[in-house]
Design an enzyme around this catalytic site. Structure first.
Site, PDB file in Angstrom:
ATOM      1  N   GLY A 121     -36.378  21.219  57.337  1.00 44.71           N
ATOM      2  CA  GLY A 121     -37.520  21.658  56.554  1.00 44.71           C
ATOM      3  C   GLY A 121     -38.831  21.146  57.136  1.00 44.71           C
ATOM      4  O   GLY A 121     -38.850  20.328  58.060  1.00 44.71           O
ATOM      5  N   ASN A 122     -39.935  21.616  56.590  1.00 47.50           N
ATOM      6  CA  ASN A 122     -41.256  21.208  57.053  1.00 47.50           C
ATOM      7  C   ASN A 122     -42.313  21.664  56.066  1.00 47.50           C
ATOM      8  O   ASN A 122     -42.053  22.520  55.203  1.00 47.50           O
ATOM      9  CB  ASN A 122     -41.543  21.768  58.455  1.00 47.50           C
ATOM     10  CG  ASN A 122     -40.865  23.091  58.703  1.00 47.50           C
ATOM     11  OD1 ASN A 122     -41.275  24.117  58.174  1.00 47.50           O
ATOM     12  ND2 ASN A 122     -39.790  23.070  59.490  1.00 47.50           N
ATOM     13  N   SER A 158     -42.082  17.383  64.610  1.00 47.08           N
ATOM     14  CA  SER A 158     -40.676  17.614  64.929  1.00 47.08           C
ATOM     15  C   SER A 158     -40.011  16.283  65.256  1.00 47.08           C
ATOM     16  O   SER A 158     -40.580  15.423  65.939  1.00 47.08           O
ATOM     17  CB  SER A 158     -40.561  18.557  66.130  1.00 47.08           C
ATOM     18  OG  SER A 158     -39.221  18.760  66.493  1.00 47.08           O
ATOM     19  N   GLU A 180     -40.895  25.089  63.523  1.00 46.44           N
ATOM     20  CA  GLU A 180     -41.182  26.276  62.722  1.00 46.44           C
ATOM     21  C   GLU A 180     -42.675  26.582  62.641  1.00 46.44           C
ATOM     22  O   GLU A 180     -43.110  27.387  61.817  1.00 46.44           O
ATOM     23  CB  GLU A 180     -40.627  26.114  61.307  1.00 46.44           C
ATOM     24  CG  GLU A 180     -39.119  25.995  61.230  1.00 46.44           C
ATOM     25  CD  GLU A 180     -38.365  27.225  61.714  1.00 46.44           C
ATOM     26  OE1 GLU A 180     -38.999  28.137  62.279  1.00 46.44           O
ATOM     27  OE2 GLU A 180     -37.143  27.280  61.537  1.00 46.44           O
ATOM     28  N   HIS A 187     -34.560  23.494  52.952  1.00 51.15           N
ATOM     29  CA  HIS A 187     -33.164  23.837  53.220  1.00 51.15           C
ATOM     30  C   HIS A 187     -32.353  23.472  51.973  1.00 51.15           C
ATOM     31  O   HIS A 187     -31.297  22.852  52.068  1.00 51.15           O
ATOM     32  CB  HIS A 187     -32.636  23.072  54.434  1.00 51.15           C
ATOM     33  CG  HIS A 187     -33.162  23.559  55.745  1.00 51.15           C
ATOM     34  ND1 HIS A 187     -32.594  23.186  56.949  1.00 51.15           N
ATOM     35  CD2 HIS A 187     -34.190  24.375  56.063  1.00 51.15           C
ATOM     36  CE1 HIS A 187     -33.260  23.756  57.953  1.00 51.15           C
ATOM     37  NE2 HIS A 187     -34.242  24.481  57.435  1.00 51.15           N
ATOM     38  N   HIS A 220     -30.181  29.921  56.314  1.00 45.10           N
ATOM     39  CA  HIS A 220     -31.192  28.988  56.824  1.00 45.10           C
ATOM     40  C   HIS A 220     -31.846  28.173  55.710  1.00 45.10           C
ATOM     41  O   HIS A 220     -31.676  26.968  55.641  1.00 45.10           O
ATOM     42  CB  HIS A 220     -32.246  29.784  57.608  1.00 45.10           C
ATOM     43  CG  HIS A 220     -33.293  28.940  58.268  1.00 45.10           C
ATOM     44  ND1 HIS A 220     -33.996  29.373  59.371  1.00 45.10           N
ATOM     45  CD2 HIS A 220     -33.795  27.714  57.980  1.00 45.10           C
ATOM     46  CE1 HIS A 220     -34.862  28.442  59.746  1.00 45.10           C
ATOM     47  NE2 HIS A 220     -34.754  27.417  58.903  1.00 45.10           N
TER      48      HIS A 220
END
Length: 227
Positions: free
Chosen positions: A39-40, A54, A85, A105, A165
């Site tokens: 996730g982000n 990352s 992403e 996620h 995803h």
């Protein structure tokens, strides 16, 4: 480079956004919306976009780790290596009026992404996401194909499910984007349990539209005037 020593002053101008992204990253772990480093999150920061890095675990993440990228080409203005992403985040910013994005996620959403093409409306809370939430076709993480699929499935919506995803939600603030991501996972969990109990009765598009209209009319969920 730290959050206060950028040559052009950019990092220092965006300490608030960096701190908020770290705080919500910690919260995503506590709320079981992500696992490990998955996730982000991102937020508009003037003419740049602040996004989580990352390869940095949320529990170890500090404001100085947050990356600043240029929305036009995704190049890095400050910080280390931005989330893989980043292309998806930037595509959503270009296509919408989003001020912040949360990519999760979360387990029930991921599970249902493998069997649904659209999340059924088991509760009127889905109206707050713009209607029935679509499942975008599978594409490998970090690709333009994934970004394009997410944007297409977001048309008229503020959240999208990514097949096999996770999910993405956006809002006018980081708090709103996060709340929408949590709502989507809650809806997925409710639908999962309803399916275990039987055949869920779901709301129609017209019923969701009615909820949205009433919500706007009475300003539901907005703070009232202070005494």
């Amino acid at each position: 480079m730290t959050a206060s020593d950028g040559a052009d002053g950019t990092p220092g101008r965006h300490v608030g956004e960096r701190e908020s992204l770290v705080a919500y990253g910690h919260r995503m772990v506590r709320d079981d919306l992500v696992d490990g480093m998955s996730g982000n999150l991102s937020a508009r920061a003037g003419d740049l976009v602040a996004i989580t890095p990352s390869g940095v675990p949320y529990q170890d993440m500090a404001p100085a780790d947050i990356c600043m990228v240029r929305p036009g080409d995704g190049s890095t203005a400050a910080g280390g290596r931005p989330s893989t992403e980043t292309p998806m985040h930037l595509a959503v910013y270009r296509a919408t009026d989003a001020a912040a994005i949360v990519h999760t996620h979360s387990p029930f959403v991921v599970a249902l992404s493998t069997v649904l093409d659209e999340m059924p409306a088991v509760h009127y809370a889905m109206a707050g996401l713009g209607g029935l939430v679509r499942v975008a076709p599978y594409a490998r993480f970090g690709t333009q194909e994934l970004a394009d699929g997410a944007v297409a499935a977001l048309a008229g919506r503020t959240a999208v499910i990514l097949r096999n995803h996770g999910a993405l939600a956006y809002g006018a603030s980081l708090g709103q984007a996060y709340d929408r991501a949590r709502t989507l996972e809650w809806l997925a969990r409710v639908y999962w349990h309803a399916r275990l109990a039987g055949s869920p009765r779901t709301l129609t598009v017209a019923q969701l539209d009615e909820v949205r209209e009433v919500t706007r009319a009475i300003r539901y969920g907005e703070p009232g005037p202070q005494p």
